[in-house]
Structure formats: C-alpha cells, structure tokens
Design a protein around this motif. Structure first.
Motif, PDB file in Angstrom:
ATOM      1  N   SER A 170       3.522   5.599  -2.693  1.00  0.00           N
ATOM      2  CA  SER A 170       2.873   4.624  -1.811  1.00  0.00           C
ATOM      3  C   SER A 170       1.386   4.899  -1.827  1.00  0.00           C
ATOM      4  N   GLN A 171       0.620   3.852  -1.997  1.00  0.00           N
ATOM      5  CA  GLN A 171      -0.832   4.022  -2.039  1.00  0.00           C
ATOM      6  C   GLN A 171      -1.513   2.993  -1.158  1.00  0.00           C
ATOM      7  N   VAL A 172      -2.586   3.428  -0.515  1.00  0.00           N
ATOM      8  CA  VAL A 172      -3.485   2.501   0.173  1.00  0.00           C
ATOM      9  C   VAL A 172      -4.768   2.501  -0.644  1.00  0.00           C
ATOM     10  N   LEU A 173      -5.072   1.358  -1.233  1.00  0.00           N
ATOM     11  CA  LEU A 173      -6.261   1.277  -2.080  1.00  0.00           C
ATOM     12  C   LEU A 173      -7.406   0.691  -1.256  1.00  0.00           C
ATOM     13  N   VAL A 174      -8.471   1.464  -1.148  1.00  0.00           N
ATOM     14  CA  VAL A 174      -9.629   1.012  -0.369  1.00  0.00           C
ATOM     15  C   VAL A 174     -10.830   0.981  -1.306  1.00  0.00           C
ATOM     16  N   ALA A 175     -11.416  -0.179  -1.484  1.00  0.00           N
ATOM     17  CA  ALA A 175     -12.532  -0.272  -2.427  1.00  0.00           C
ATOM     18  C   ALA A 175     -13.673  -1.067  -1.839  1.00  0.00           C
ATOM     19  N   ARG A 176     -14.855  -0.739  -2.293  1.00  0.00           N
ATOM     20  CA  ARG A 176     -16.032  -1.509  -1.894  1.00  0.00           C
ATOM     21  C   ARG A 176     -16.911  -1.757  -3.112  1.00  0.00           C
ATOM     22  N   LYS A 177     -17.296  -3.011  -3.257  1.00  0.00           N
ATOM     23  CA  LYS A 177     -18.275  -3.355  -4.286  1.00  0.00           C
ATOM     24  C   LYS A 177     -19.632  -3.099  -3.663  1.00  0.00           C
ATOM     25  N   ILE A 178     -20.278  -1.998  -4.056  1.00  0.00           N
ATOM     26  CA  ILE A 178     -21.546  -1.590  -3.442  1.00  0.00           C
ATOM     27  C   ILE A 178     -22.633  -2.601  -3.790  1.00  0.00           C
ATOM     28  N   ASN A 179     -22.767  -2.901  -5.072  1.00  0.00           N
ATOM     29  CA  ASN A 179     -23.649  -3.981  -5.508  1.00  0.00           C
ATOM     30  C   ASN A 179     -23.025  -4.609  -6.741  1.00  0.00           C
ATOM     31  N   SER A 180     -23.744  -5.500  -7.388  1.00  0.00           N
ATOM     32  CA  SER A 180     -23.091  -6.208  -8.492  1.00  0.00           C
ATOM     33  C   SER A 180     -22.739  -5.272  -9.641  1.00  0.00           C
ATOM     34  N   GLU A 181     -23.343  -4.085  -9.672  1.00  0.00           N
ATOM     35  CA  GLU A 181     -23.056  -3.155 -10.762  1.00  0.00           C
ATOM     36  C   GLU A 181     -21.983  -2.120 -10.410  1.00  0.00           C
ATOM     37  N   LEU A 182     -22.021  -1.644  -9.175  1.00  0.00           N
ATOM     38  CA  LEU A 182     -21.223  -0.472  -8.831  1.00  0.00           C
ATOM     39  C   LEU A 182     -20.117  -0.783  -7.822  1.00  0.00           C
ATOM     40  N   SER A 183     -18.906  -0.345  -8.145  1.00  0.00           N
ATOM     41  CA  SER A 183     -17.776  -0.448  -7.222  1.00  0.00           C
ATOM     42  C   SER A 183     -17.110   0.916  -7.120  1.00  0.00           C
ATOM     43  N   LEU A 184     -16.680   1.279  -5.926  1.00  0.00           N
ATOM     44  CA  LEU A 184     -16.011   2.562  -5.727  1.00  0.00           C
ATOM     45  C   LEU A 184     -14.683   2.357  -5.014  1.00  0.00           C
ATOM     46  N   GLN A 185     -13.740   3.223  -5.319  1.00  0.00           N
ATOM     47  CA  GLN A 185     -12.420   3.108  -4.699  1.00  0.00           C
ATOM     48  C   GLN A 185     -11.909   4.476  -4.262  1.00  0.00           C
ATOM     49  N   LEU A 186     -11.231   4.479  -3.126  1.00  0.00           N
ATOM     50  CA  LEU A 186     -10.603   5.671  -2.583  1.00  0.00           C
ATOM     51  C   LEU A 186      -9.123   5.361  -2.417  1.00  0.00           C
ATOM     52  N   THR A 187      -8.267   6.266  -2.873  1.00  0.00           N
ATOM     53  CA  THR A 187      -6.847   5.963  -2.888  1.00  0.00           C
ATOM     54  C   THR A 187      -6.007   7.074  -2.287  1.00  0.00           C
ATOM     55  N   PRO A 188      -5.753   7.050  -0.992  1.00  0.00           N
ATOM     56  CA  PRO A 188      -4.796   8.001  -0.430  1.00  0.00           C
ATOM     57  C   PRO A 188      -3.392   7.689  -0.965  1.00  0.00           C
ATOM     58  N   THR A 189      -2.707   8.730  -1.415  1.00  0.00           N
ATOM     59  CA  THR A 189      -1.429   8.540  -2.101  1.00  0.00           C
ATOM     60  C   THR A 189      -0.357   9.428  -1.491  1.00  0.00           C
ATOM     61  N   PHE A 190       0.821   8.874  -1.333  1.00  0.00           N
ATOM     62  CA  PHE A 190       1.983   9.647  -0.903  1.00  0.00           C
ATOM     63  C   PHE A 190       3.084   9.453  -1.933  1.00  0.00           C
ATOM     64  N   ILE A 191       3.637  10.572  -2.405  1.00  0.00           N
ATOM     65  CA  ILE A 191       4.674  10.499  -3.434  1.00  0.00           C
ATOM     66  C   ILE A 191       5.938  11.170  -2.912  1.00  0.00           C
ATOM     67  N   HIS A 192       7.027  10.467  -3.002  1.00  0.00           N
ATOM     68  CA  HIS A 192       8.306  11.032  -2.608  1.00  0.00           C
ATOM     69  C   HIS A 192       9.227  11.060  -3.822  1.00  0.00           C
ATOM     70  N   ARG A 193       9.850  12.222  -4.024  1.00  0.00           N
ATOM     71  CA  ARG A 193      10.748  12.382  -5.163  1.00  0.00           C
ATOM     72  C   ARG A 193      12.063  12.936  -4.647  1.00  0.00           C
ATOM     73  N   LYS A 194      13.136  12.484  -5.247  1.00  0.00           N
ATOM     74  CA  LYS A 194      14.446  13.019  -4.868  1.00  0.00           C
ATOM     75  C   LYS A 194      14.496  14.510  -5.244  1.00  0.00           C
ATOM     76  N   ALA A 195      15.215  15.281  -4.443  1.00  0.00           N
ATOM     77  CA  ALA A 195      15.288  16.726  -4.672  1.00  0.00           C
ATOM     78  C   ALA A 195      15.857  17.022  -6.053  1.00  0.00           C
ATOM     79  N   ASN A 196      15.257  17.983  -6.711  1.00  0.00           N
ATOM     80  CA  ASN A 196      15.746  18.407  -8.018  1.00  0.00           C
ATOM     81  C   ASN A 196      16.389  19.784  -7.849  1.00  0.00           C
ATOM     82  N   PRO A 197      17.676  19.909  -8.162  1.00  0.00           N
ATOM     83  CA  PRO A 197      18.349  21.189  -7.923  1.00  0.00           C
ATOM     84  C   PRO A 197      17.832  22.315  -8.820  1.00  0.00           C
ATOM     85  N   LEU A 198      17.104  21.951  -9.887  1.00  0.00           N
ATOM     86  CA  LEU A 198      16.687  22.971 -10.841  1.00  0.00           C
ATOM     87  C   LEU A 198      15.424  23.709 -10.410  1.00  0.00           C
TER      88      LEU A 198
END
Lengths: 303, 182
Positions: A170-198
């Motif tokens: 799951s990701q929340v993508l947050v971005a801002r176009k600072i000016n016509s040249e530069l854009s930045l993005q911040l992406t908090p991410t949560f990853i869930h995986r099923k348990a692996n017995p190994l």
C-alpha cells in the motif's frame, strides 16, 4: 475673461482624460473578464511510473497502456556467450483507466515469475496559483503472487510450489510540481507479506520512497528514485533500491532508460528484496529499458 | 452663456459616451486549429475564447487560455500544453487589431481585413486576418480562418516527430458579440 479660459482649459483637460480612459487597452479589459476557474497542474511526471515505482500520474478515462519493461544485467564470472547481457527480465503489463482518477493494471514478469496487479486512485490534484491543492495525492494498492519453488526442509520432501507467496503493498503517493521543470514525490509505503515458514522475516515492512523529475528539454526529463526501508529483512542482506534515468516521450510512445540496482519490477520485491548495492560491478549493474504505448480507446468529441 | 457653453459640451460628450453602445463582447467565442499530416491529424477546439469589439475605434481584441483547448486524445492535450505551447509559461494567446474600412452601418456581410498583432507562445507577430463581419440587430457575428506557421512562433518540434505535426496550422474562429456592460 479669466474664468472662461479656465473653463476651456478644464474642458480640454477633461476630454483628454476621457479619451485616455477610453483608450485603455481592450486586452486589459478582456483579461478581467476571464472566469475564475481552478486550473490543475498537468504532467507532474508525465509517465505513470517514475522509473521503478508508481508516480501520482493517472491516465484519462479510456486510456489503455501497453507496457514492456526490460532489465538487463550480467552474472559475475559467467562463462556463457549470451548476446548483450547475460540475463534479461521482462515485465509485460496492461493498464486501463476506468475514469480520469481510477486506473487498474496487471502484469507478469518472466524472470522471477511474479504476477502482479494494482489499483490506483487519484485523491487530490495540485492546483496552479492557488493555496488550495498544494500537492497531488494518489493511493496505490498492489498485490503480487510469486510462483516459486521452495526447497523443502529435508530431502524427503519433494520440491513444492509454495502457496504462501502473496504480498500486498500500500502506498500513499504525494507529489508536488515545484515549477515547470522540477517535480518531487514522497511515497510512504507499507508492505505486507504472508508468513514464510523458512525464515524469520517480518511480515510487515515500512519504507519511504523519494522520487524526482527534472525536465531537460520539452520531451525529455532526468528522473531518480530511492527507497529507504525502515525494517529490513534479516534472512539475507538487502540494500535500498536506487534508480537514475532518462524519460523520453515520442508522441504515444514513452521510453524510459535507467541504471539501477533493483532487479525486480513489483513493489514488494524491489523495495525490500534488492540484494545488491548500486555500483558498476557485474551482477549489481542493471540497465533498464521501459517502453509504454498509450492507446486511447475513447476519443473526446469536439463540440 | 459663454461660460456655460463648454460645460454643455462636456455634458453632451459625457452623455453621448454613455448612451451609445460602442463595445461588444463575445464570451464563448470558438477557436479551433487543425494540423493535417499523412501520419496524424490533430484537431483542437476552444469554446471559451473572449473577445471585445469596439465599433467606434474599429478595434478588435481576442484573448484565450491555451489550457482551454480540448483535444480528441488526452495525450495530445498534455503534449500541446507541456511540450509545444508551454502553457505554464505562456498561458494565453492574444490578438489585437484594427478592422480596415469597417462599415458600421451596413447590415450585409462584409469581408474585411483585420490588421494587428497576434501573440502566441510569447511571440508577437504582425498579422492580417480576413474576416467576415455581419451585423444583426444589436449583435455582431465575426468569423474567418487563417494559417500560421509554427516556426514563426518558435514552437519547436523534434526532428523525429516532424512528420506528425504540420508546419502550417490552420485556424478557424467564430465570435458572436453582444453589447458589453462593464
């Protein structure tokens, strides 16, 4: 006599003033007539992926994207004579936009045999010259299924296909176009995986993605991405994924060229399971080439 | 009496200015452009073009937002604004010109040359535009078409895409003017 002159002077002065008011530019008058409508930023990233991960961009309703993502790398001390690169991994993907804000997609990667899918919803659009809508926000939910063979604990157990190989990002993508040249993005991410017995790896992992785009011409931009993993897995040594590349667009074809240490294409794998650091050694150096073709299945009618 | 005369003149000039309608506005003017090549046809339309017509000074002013152009394909819209017309730097296109030999009394359609300055992509060029002007009761209808060269307005097309975009773009416009109240 004096009074008369003053009158005449005043009259002339007034007429001059009058005509000067009248001569006030028609264009200036027109500029005040424009209705005040919110203007939303377009082309914060242009492509729906910055490079490795998703960007806040979604295509407009009816757009079908055909994606062909390739990554090339060499095997250290490889004896073979393969053409160009020792290994090629390809992700075949299809994305479809059901509405201007909602996109869904499916893909399959042949090297690591991962089937993945995602839904993406654009929550907020950045507005130009306005205090409202400071950033663009999109929500992304992906799922992936990995069809890999677990080498069972003992020689008595045959090779089995694991069924516990689902992962969700799951990701929340947050971005801002600072000016016509530069854009930045911040992406908090949560990853869930099923348990692996190994192994004893955590089922839930957190990461933070940083992405940026800098326009170098009207059709090309330099992009970069970095994913910081908060709680790394313990069973193997992993590194944070990094990518730097060039995005180039040619009408309906969007091309991305990149160098990276990430081998996989799906979020939960490349963010948390990149097993090599970013350098030019064989096995660590990956060249990526992504091609995206946009097909408009619904055309707007011009009234 | 002599003293009052200029005052009279003043009042008359004022009154005259107020009563006679000499400015007309079109708020939903239509401007469309076409680029025809063997590879691809590109067509876009803007239905929110503003225009003022001053029949006293025989002047016409047009202003439009580049972002208001609608394309058949959304990617074209993005490329037009981002890569070609650069609408974040040059959000508007303008025209201001004089109608040559404009006859305000006739009710028939008259074809006249409008000579003025056309500004697109931040570049201003002297342009003559042939227009058909028709007066109907209180309103004016103005329409016409003309061609521009994208080179004149420094709109750069990369060589690899030069076959997709025409060198000359044809532009069509229609305005319906109503009396303007400030």
């Amino acid at each position: 006599m004096k009074n008369k002159k003053i009158y005449q002077l005043l009259t002339i002065a007034f007429m001059v003033f009058n005509s000067s008011v009248n001569a006030q530019g028609l264009l200036d008058k027109l500029n005040k007539e424009f209705p005040k409508k919110p203007v939303y930023e377009i082309a914060t990233f242009k492509t729906t992926r910055i490079g490795l991960g998703h960007s806040i961009e979604t295509r407009k309703k009816g757009a079908l994207e055909i994606l062909l993502y390739n990554r090339y790398w060499n095997i250290p001390n490889f004896e073979g004579q393969r053409f160009l690169a020792d290994v090629v991994s390809t992700r075949y993907g299809l994305d479809y936009s059901f509405s201007d804000n909602f996109t869904s997609g499916l893909g399959y990667t042949n090297h690591d045999k991962i089937t993945d899918g995602f839904v993406k919803y654009k929550l907020l659009k950045q507005r130009t010259n306005s205090r409202k809508g400071f950033v663009s926000i999109a929500l992304l939910q992906t799922f992936s299924h990995r069809n890999f063979e677990t080498t069972g604990g003992s020689i008595y157990e045959p090779l089995a296909t694991s069924s516990n190989s689902y992962a969700f990002t799951s990701q929340v993508l947050v971005a801002r176009k600072i000016n016509s040249e530069l854009s930045l993005q911040l992406t908090p991410t949560f990853i869930h995986r099923k348990a692996n017995p190994l192994n004893d790896d955590a089922n839930n992992q957190f990461a933070l993605g940083f992405g940026g785009r800098h326009k170098i011409s009207n059709h090309a931009a330099i992009v970069s991405e970095y994913f910081y993993v908060v709680n790394t897995i313990t069973s193997v040594e992993t590194y944070n994924a990094f990518m730097v590349g060039v995005n180039w667009e040619l009408s309906h074809l969007l091309l991305q060229f990149q160098v990276t240490n990430a081998r996989n294409f799906v979020e939960d794998t490349f963010i948390t399971q990149t097993k090599n650091n970013f350098n030019a050694k064989d096995g660590n150096f990956h060249f990526g080439f992504n091609a995206t073709f946009v097909l408009h299945t619904k055309k707007k009618k011009l009234k | 009496m002599n003293k009052l005369f200029p005052l009279f003149l003043l009042i008359i000039s004022f009154a005259d200015f107020d009563v006679k309608q000499n400015q007309f506005i079109a708020r939903q003017g239509q401007v469309s452009f076409f680029s025809y090549t063997s590879v691809e046809n590109i067509e876009a339309k803007n239905n929110q073009v503003l225009s003022l017509l001053d029949i006293d000074k025989k002047e016409i002013a047009i202003s439009m937002l580049m972002r208001a152009f609608v394309f058949k394909k959304d990617l074209m819209y993005e490329h037009f604004n981002e890569s070609y017309i650069e609408s974040d730097l040059y959000p508007k296109a303008n025209f201001i010109g004089k109608i040559i030999a404009f006859d305000t009394s006739t009710k028939e359609t008259q074809t006249r040359i409008v000579r003025g300055k056309l500004t697109i992509h931040g570049i201003t060029k002297e342009t003559d535009i042939k227009t058909a002007i028709k007066k109907t009761d209180e309103n004016y209808n103005v329409s016409g078409n003309f061609d521009i060269s994208i080179k004149d307005f420094q709109i750069k097309v990369p060589p690899i895409l030069s076959s997709n975009i025409a060198k000359t773009i044809s532009i069509k416009f229609t305005f319906q003017y109503q009396p303007y109240e400030e």
